[in-house]
Design a protein around this motif. Structure first.
Motif, PDB file in Angstrom:
ATOM      1  N   LEU A 129       0.840  -1.194   0.000  1.00  0.00           N
ATOM      2  CA  LEU A 129       0.000   0.000   0.000  1.00  0.00           C
ATOM      3  C   LEU A 129       0.871   1.238   0.000  1.00  0.00           C
ATOM      4  N   ASN A 130       0.319   2.358  -0.502  1.00  0.00           N
ATOM      5  CA  ASN A 130       1.003   3.632  -0.302  1.00  0.00           C
ATOM      6  C   ASN A 130       0.343   4.368   0.865  1.00  0.00           C
ATOM      7  N   TRP A 131       0.792   5.601   1.129  1.00  0.00           N
ATOM      8  CA  TRP A 131       0.392   6.254   2.373  1.00  0.00           C
ATOM      9  C   TRP A 131      -1.056   6.742   2.387  1.00  0.00           C
ATOM     10  N   ILE A 132      -1.733   6.726   1.243  1.00  0.00           N
ATOM     11  CA  ILE A 132      -3.162   7.068   1.275  1.00  0.00           C
ATOM     12  C   ILE A 132      -4.046   5.836   1.113  1.00  0.00           C
ATOM     13  N   GLY A 133      -3.449   4.639   1.207  1.00  0.00           N
ATOM     14  CA  GLY A 133      -4.237   3.425   1.202  1.00  0.00           C
ATOM     15  C   GLY A 133      -4.516   2.824  -0.156  1.00  0.00           C
ATOM     16  N   ASP A 134      -3.854   3.298  -1.231  1.00  0.00           N
ATOM     17  CA  ASP A 134      -4.011   2.672  -2.533  1.00  0.00           C
ATOM     18  C   ASP A 134      -3.396   1.278  -2.511  1.00  0.00           C
ATOM     19  N   VAL A 135      -4.090   0.303  -3.086  1.00  0.00           N
ATOM     20  CA  VAL A 135      -3.546  -1.048  -3.225  1.00  0.00           C
ATOM     21  C   VAL A 135      -2.645  -1.059  -4.459  1.00  0.00           C
ATOM     22  N   LEU A 136      -1.347  -1.168  -4.239  1.00  0.00           N
ATOM     23  CA  LEU A 136      -0.381  -1.071  -5.335  1.00  0.00           C
ATOM     24  C   LEU A 136      -0.028  -2.428  -5.919  1.00  0.00           C
ATOM     25  N   ALA A 137       0.058  -3.431  -5.076  1.00  0.00           N
ATOM     26  CA  ALA A 137       0.399  -4.777  -5.529  1.00  0.00           C
ATOM     27  C   ALA A 137      -0.060  -5.759  -4.456  1.00  0.00           C
ATOM     28  N   ARG A 138      -0.344  -6.964  -4.886  1.00  0.00           N
ATOM     29  CA  ARG A 138      -0.750  -7.990  -3.927  1.00  0.00           C
ATOM     30  C   ARG A 138      -0.407  -9.357  -4.505  1.00  0.00           C
ATOM     31  N   ARG A 186      -3.507   6.162  10.195  1.00  0.00           N
ATOM     32  CA  ARG A 186      -2.376   6.085   9.269  1.00  0.00           C
ATOM     33  C   ARG A 186      -2.395   7.264   8.304  1.00  0.00           C
ATOM     34  N   LEU A 187      -3.559   7.574   7.794  1.00  0.00           N
ATOM     35  CA  LEU A 187      -3.670   8.704   6.871  1.00  0.00           C
ATOM     36  C   LEU A 187      -3.272  10.002   7.567  1.00  0.00           C
ATOM     37  N   ARG A 188      -3.626  10.128   8.821  1.00  0.00           N
ATOM     38  CA  ARG A 188      -3.414  11.375   9.570  1.00  0.00           C
ATOM     39  C   ARG A 188      -1.965  11.570   9.973  1.00  0.00           C
ATOM     40  N   HIS A 189      -1.274  10.470  10.287  1.00  0.00           N
ATOM     41  CA  HIS A 189       0.024  10.601  10.944  1.00  0.00           C
ATOM     42  C   HIS A 189       1.194   9.960  10.217  1.00  0.00           C
ATOM     43  N   ASP A 190       0.961   9.054   9.272  1.00  0.00           N
ATOM     44  CA  ASP A 190       2.066   8.357   8.615  1.00  0.00           C
ATOM     45  C   ASP A 190       2.368   8.918   7.237  1.00  0.00           C
ATOM     46  N   VAL A 191       2.277  10.227   7.085  1.00  0.00           N
ATOM     47  CA  VAL A 191       2.430  10.823   5.760  1.00  0.00           C
ATOM     48  C   VAL A 191       3.478  11.924   5.823  1.00  0.00           C
ATOM     49  N   PRO A 192       4.020  12.341   4.661  1.00  0.00           N
ATOM     50  CA  PRO A 192       4.923  13.495   4.653  1.00  0.00           C
ATOM     51  C   PRO A 192       4.251  14.715   5.268  1.00  0.00           C
ATOM     52  N   LEU A 193       5.078  15.629   5.765  1.00  0.00           N
ATOM     53  CA  LEU A 193       4.546  16.772   6.509  1.00  0.00           C
ATOM     54  C   LEU A 193       3.630  17.641   5.659  1.00  0.00           C
ATOM     55  N   THR A 246       3.075  -5.173   9.833  1.00  0.00           N
ATOM     56  CA  THR A 246       3.348  -4.119   8.859  1.00  0.00           C
ATOM     57  C   THR A 246       4.843  -3.998   8.652  1.00  0.00           C
ATOM     58  N   LEU A 247       5.267  -4.098   7.413  1.00  0.00           N
ATOM     59  CA  LEU A 247       6.674  -3.977   7.043  1.00  0.00           C
ATOM     60  C   LEU A 247       6.843  -2.662   6.284  1.00  0.00           C
ATOM     61  N   ALA A 248       7.534  -1.708   6.881  1.00  0.00           N
ATOM     62  CA  ALA A 248       7.629  -0.360   6.313  1.00  0.00           C
ATOM     63  C   ALA A 248       8.644  -0.303   5.181  1.00  0.00           C
ATOM     64  N   LEU A 249       8.314   0.473   4.154  1.00  0.00           N
ATOM     65  CA  LEU A 249       9.219   0.802   3.046  1.00  0.00           C
ATOM     66  C   LEU A 249       9.321   2.325   3.003  1.00  0.00           C
ATOM     67  N   PRO A 250      10.019   2.930   3.959  1.00  0.00           N
ATOM     68  CA  PRO A 250       9.953   4.392   4.132  1.00  0.00           C
ATOM     69  C   PRO A 250      10.457   5.193   2.950  1.00  0.00           C
ATOM     70  N   GLU A 251      11.439   4.690   2.216  1.00  0.00           N
ATOM     71  CA  GLU A 251      11.964   5.459   1.088  1.00  0.00           C
ATOM     72  C   GLU A 251      10.953   5.561  -0.043  1.00  0.00           C
ATOM     73  N   ASP A 252      10.003   4.631  -0.077  1.00  0.00           N
ATOM     74  CA  ASP A 252       8.985   4.635  -1.127  1.00  0.00           C
ATOM     75  C   ASP A 252       7.662   5.211  -0.648  1.00  0.00           C
ATOM     76  N   GLY A 253       7.551   5.512   0.650  1.00  0.00           N
ATOM     77  CA  GLY A 253       6.263   5.924   1.182  1.00  0.00           C
ATOM     78  C   GLY A 253       5.242   4.807   1.084  1.00  0.00           C
ATOM     79  N   GLN A 254       5.694   3.575   1.315  1.00  0.00           N
ATOM     80  CA  GLN A 254       4.841   2.405   1.182  1.00  0.00           C
ATOM     81  C   GLN A 254       5.035   1.481   2.372  1.00  0.00           C
ATOM     82  N   TRP A 255       4.145   0.490   2.477  1.00  0.00           N
ATOM     83  CA  TRP A 255       4.359  -0.585   3.442  1.00  0.00           C
ATOM     84  C   TRP A 255       3.687  -1.849   2.925  1.00  0.00           C
ATOM     85  N   ILE A 256       4.147  -2.958   3.453  1.00  0.00           N
ATOM     86  CA  ILE A 256       3.559  -4.256   3.154  1.00  0.00           C
ATOM     87  C   ILE A 256       2.822  -4.727   4.395  1.00  0.00           C
ATOM     88  N   THR A 257       1.589  -5.143   4.230  1.00  0.00           N
ATOM     89  CA  THR A 257       0.833  -5.733   5.323  1.00  0.00           C
ATOM     90  C   THR A 257       0.663  -7.215   5.042  1.00  0.00           C
TER      91      THR A 257
END
Length: 288
Positions: A129-138, A186-193, A246-257
């Motif tokens: 997922l990306n930081w707004i909850g889009d399903v990018l891959a599964r 997550r939307l409120r707090h796990d995003v760029p400033l 949750t496995l964070a991918l911070p450089e991509d602004g993504q995570w794996i659940t």
């Protein structure tokens, strides 16, 4: 997002702490359900005038020492202390945008190595997922878990839109309110400033979902869960009890659940759902 998130958070936490929790007598004729501004100022060792400026948004860049003192006085948890620091950084951005780097472009794709990781996790359901909850891959495990729930419908599936605008989500999640809380946190707090995509999605969901989304988005005390469990009512597999990591991918602004069966019945049901041999998925006991 509000221009005064820091002040809103401080005021909300001050009103949530009782005098007894702060070691103070309750006393008669209290006009506030929590601490008075003067009481918090005394406990934190700051002036009432300075605390007033912070709560009103007239000062948005307190020192680390002041933040630590306020956090101690308000009995903040570790997650709340992280949030307090993040809100301070947002305040500094609002005062002087040059102190913050521009937000990176919102990711709509994943790296090949991320796709490979998802494939290696088969048959365990996993999604990127990306930081707004889009399903990018599964992977296929996640498709067979989420597809029958309606979660993957549409050209660009998004978990927030699904939970707040698709009635099937309420049937899928017996603990719907907890799912909604976590996604908004997550939307409120796990995003760029500074992120226009979050504002755009928040405005959209405020219109389409109303107060159920807007009230959560305004609640700064909500913090996302990195681990946890969820119950799912699946139209093909029945009742499921899943753990998630949750496995964070911070450089991509993504995570794996990653979703794991929490008991033998769920493990067997997922085995049948993903069409694997019995025993391919084993129950993972929750931490005690």
């Amino acid at each position: 997002m509000s221009d005064n998130d820091l002040g809103t958070f401080l005021r909300g936490r001050r009103e949530a702490v009782t005098p007894a929790e702060a070691g103070l007598p309750a006393g008669p004729r209290r006009r506030t359900p929590g601490l008075r501004r003067s009481e918090l100022a005394t406990l934190a060792g700051v002036s009432v005038e300075y605390l007033t400026r912070l709560e009103q948004g007239r000062d948005r860049n307190p020192s680390a020492q002041v933040l630590g003192a306020l956090a101690d006085a308000l009995h903040l948890s570790l997650a709340e202390r992280v949030l307090l620091r993040r809100l301070t950084e947002r305040g500094a951005c609002a005062e002087d945008p040059l102190v913050c780097a521009a937000a990176p472009p919102l990711s709509r794709t994943v790296r090949p190595t991320v796709r490979a990781v998802l494939d290696r996790l088969e048959p365990t359901p996993a999604v990127a997922l990306n930081w707004i909850g889009d399903v990018l891959a599964r992977n296929q495990g996640f498709e067979r878990l989420a597809g029958p729930l309606g979660m993957l419908d549409g050209e660009r599936p998004n978990l927030l839109r699904y939970v707040f605008t698709d009635e099937r989500s309420r049937a899928a999640y017996p603990d719907w309110a907890d799912e909604a809380d976590d996604l908004v946190a997550r939307l409120r707090h796990d995003v760029p400033l500074r992120d226009p995509y979050v504002t755009e999605l928040a405005d959209e969901l405020t219109v389409t979902a109303g107060a159920e989304f807007a009230d959560r988005f305004a609640d700064l005390t909500l913090t996302p869960r990195r681990i946890g469990n969820r119950r799912v009512r699946h139209p093909r597999a029945g009742a499921l009890h899943l753990l998630h990591e949750t496995l964070a991918l911070p450089e991509d602004g993504q995570w794996i659940t990653v979703h794991l069966p929490a008991d033998g019945a769920t493990a067997a049901a997922l085995d049948r759902l993903v069409g694997r041999r019995p025993g391919a998925l084993r129950a993972v006991p929750a931490a005690g």
